[in-house]
Design an enzyme around this catalytic site. Structure first.
Site, PDB file in Angstrom:
ATOM      1  N   ARG A   1       0.969  -1.220   0.158  1.00 17.06           N
ATOM      2  CA  ARG A   1      -0.088  -0.006   0.108  1.00 17.06           C
ATOM      3  C   ARG A   1       0.883   1.164   0.129  1.00 17.06           C
ATOM      4  O   ARG A   1       0.537   2.230  -0.594  1.00 17.06           O
ATOM      5  CB  ARG A   1      -0.886  -0.076   1.056  1.00 17.06           C
TER       6      ARG A   1
ATOM      7  N   HIS B   1       0.623   4.204  -2.670  1.00 12.81           N
ATOM      8  CA  HIS B   1       0.319   5.791  -2.251  1.00 12.81           C
ATOM      9  C   HIS B   1       1.461   6.594  -2.754  1.00 12.81           C
ATOM     10  O   HIS B   1       1.165   7.740  -2.858  1.00 12.81           O
ATOM     11  CB  HIS B   1       0.161   5.758  -0.946  1.00 12.81           C
TER      12      HIS B   1
ATOM     13  N   ASN C   1      -3.741   9.170   4.069  1.00 17.02           N
ATOM     14  CA  ASN C   1      -2.437   8.576   4.834  1.00 17.02           C
ATOM     15  C   ASN C   1      -2.443   8.664   6.507  1.00 17.02           C
ATOM     16  O   ASN C   1      -1.940   7.905   6.886  1.00 17.02           O
ATOM     17  CB  ASN C   1      -1.181   9.093   4.153  1.00 17.02           C
TER      18      ASN C   1
ATOM     19  N   HIS D   1      -5.958  -5.741  -2.519  1.00 21.30           N
ATOM     20  CA  HIS D   1      -6.805  -5.837  -1.104  1.00 21.30           C
ATOM     21  C   HIS D   1      -7.067  -7.246  -0.995  1.00 21.30           C
ATOM     22  O   HIS D   1      -8.037  -7.390  -0.049  1.00 21.30           O
ATOM     23  CB  HIS D   1      -8.147  -5.044  -1.151  1.00 21.30           C
TER      24      HIS D   1
END
Length: 349
Positions: free
Chosen positions: A67, A71, A99, A199
């Protein structure tokens, strides 16, 4: 396969290096899988050993590292800008809404950087550390290996405002998701559906789930796409007005394994967050056939995921003399200024 404490990271490093030798000639001109062959051949072992060690006490860390890379890449490209702390010149992306109190794994990246600076000083960029860590995290969790192109350099600034707008929200509709992905150059349906498959492991906080359990789109009712049995379970885990930081598994069946169960969950109405379920429950969506395909054939999902990860990793990389190789991933390197004194002596400070 799932994570096994007996997994040999040295064997993994040898496997990766051997495979990279076969893949190097197929890489693009800027980034290439064999970038560190001569300058830091131990890079995969160092990063892999640390992830193996961290997984002993933190089963979430593999998903968290993936992740973190995601990001990072969605905000001005894969340049490790997400790792920078606040400075007098910019505000950290860590404070941005997607975040804050959510992105994690920074201390693990710090561990990797310290070890790599010992072994190969001023050589491996923080951006490449994130990229390699993501690859190995997926591999250790049962997912595919891929010849990740390397040679990125690190940004000397962070982009707080952009992080607030560029990163997809867990409350996005499919239309909003597609736009967020297309805005950074990931404009294929397979990019969106395959990368969302990240996910398939990891956790989410209840605060990103509860709106669809109790008041979906202001209706005072749950999201109608939720499986009724799953709704009951989620309400138990995330009670109304409860603790929003409580963690819930993305995948109720194999929560720590990188597999295709995520897509089967979507078909069953068991997507944890709205933006996941939208891929299957939006009427007439071109993402539905891909969800069905990846659910039924994990090897097809793995190939699509690898392809999308390489595309994402190639988003606006800094290369050559652009940016820098940070010695500490949290701060830009000290600037060296050359000064000529009155006596003609030149010094650097």
């Amino acid at each position: 396969m799932g994570f096994s404490p007996s997994f040999s990271c040295s064997a993994m490093g040898a496997l990766i290096l051997g495979c990279l030798l076969l893949q190097a000639s197929n890489s693009n001109a800027q980034l290439r899988p064999d970038f560190y062959f001569g300058t830091c051949p131990s890079v995969f072992d160092i990063i892999g050993n640390i992830i193996v060690d961290e997984l002993q006490t933190d089963p979430r860390i593999a998903a968290s590292l993936l992740r973190l890379h995601f990001h990072d890449c969605f905000v001005r490209g894969c340049d490790a800008s997400i790792l920078l702390d606040n400075s007098t010149s910019f505000r950290t992306e860590k404070d941005a809404a997607p975040n804050a109190n959510s992105a994690r794994g920074f201390n693990v990246i710090d561990r990797m950087k310290v070890e790599l600076e010992r072994a190969c000083p001023r050589t491996v960029s923080c951006a490449d550390i994130l990229t390699i860590a993501s690859q190995i995290s997926v591999l250790l969790s049962g997912g595919p290996w891929w010849p990740v192109p390397l040679g990125r350099r690190d940004s000397v600034e962070a982009f707080f405002a952009l992080a607030n707008t560029a990163l997809p929200s867990p409350f996005f509709t499919l239309t909003q998701l597609k736009k967020a992905f297309a805005d950074v150059g990931l404009d294929r349906a397979s990019d969106l559906v395959a990368l969302s498959g990240g996910h398939t492991f990891g956790r989410a906080q209840c605060q990103f789930v509860t709106p669809r359990l109790y008041n979906f789109n202001g209706t005072n009712s749950p999201d109608p796409s939720l499986n009724p049995t799953y709704l009951v379970e989620l309400r138990r885990l995330c009670p109304q007005n409860g603790n929003g930081t409580v963690l819930v598994n993305f995948d109720v069946v194999t929560p720590d394994a990188f597999d295709s169960q995520y897509y089967t969950n979507l078909r069953n109405g068991e997507g944890l967050i709205q933006s996941d379920q939208e891929l299957f429950s939006t009427p007439g969506a071109d993402t539905i056939p891909l969800v069905n395909l990846y659910s039924s054939d994990m090897s097809v999902f793995f190939r699509a995921f690898v392809d999308a990860m390489i595309r994402m990793g190639n988003l606006r990389p800094l290369t050559g003399t652009q940016g820098e190789i940070r010695q500490n991933c949290r701060v830009v390197n000290p600037r060296i200024r050359v000064v000529e004194h009155d006596d003609g002596v030149v010094s650097s400070i």
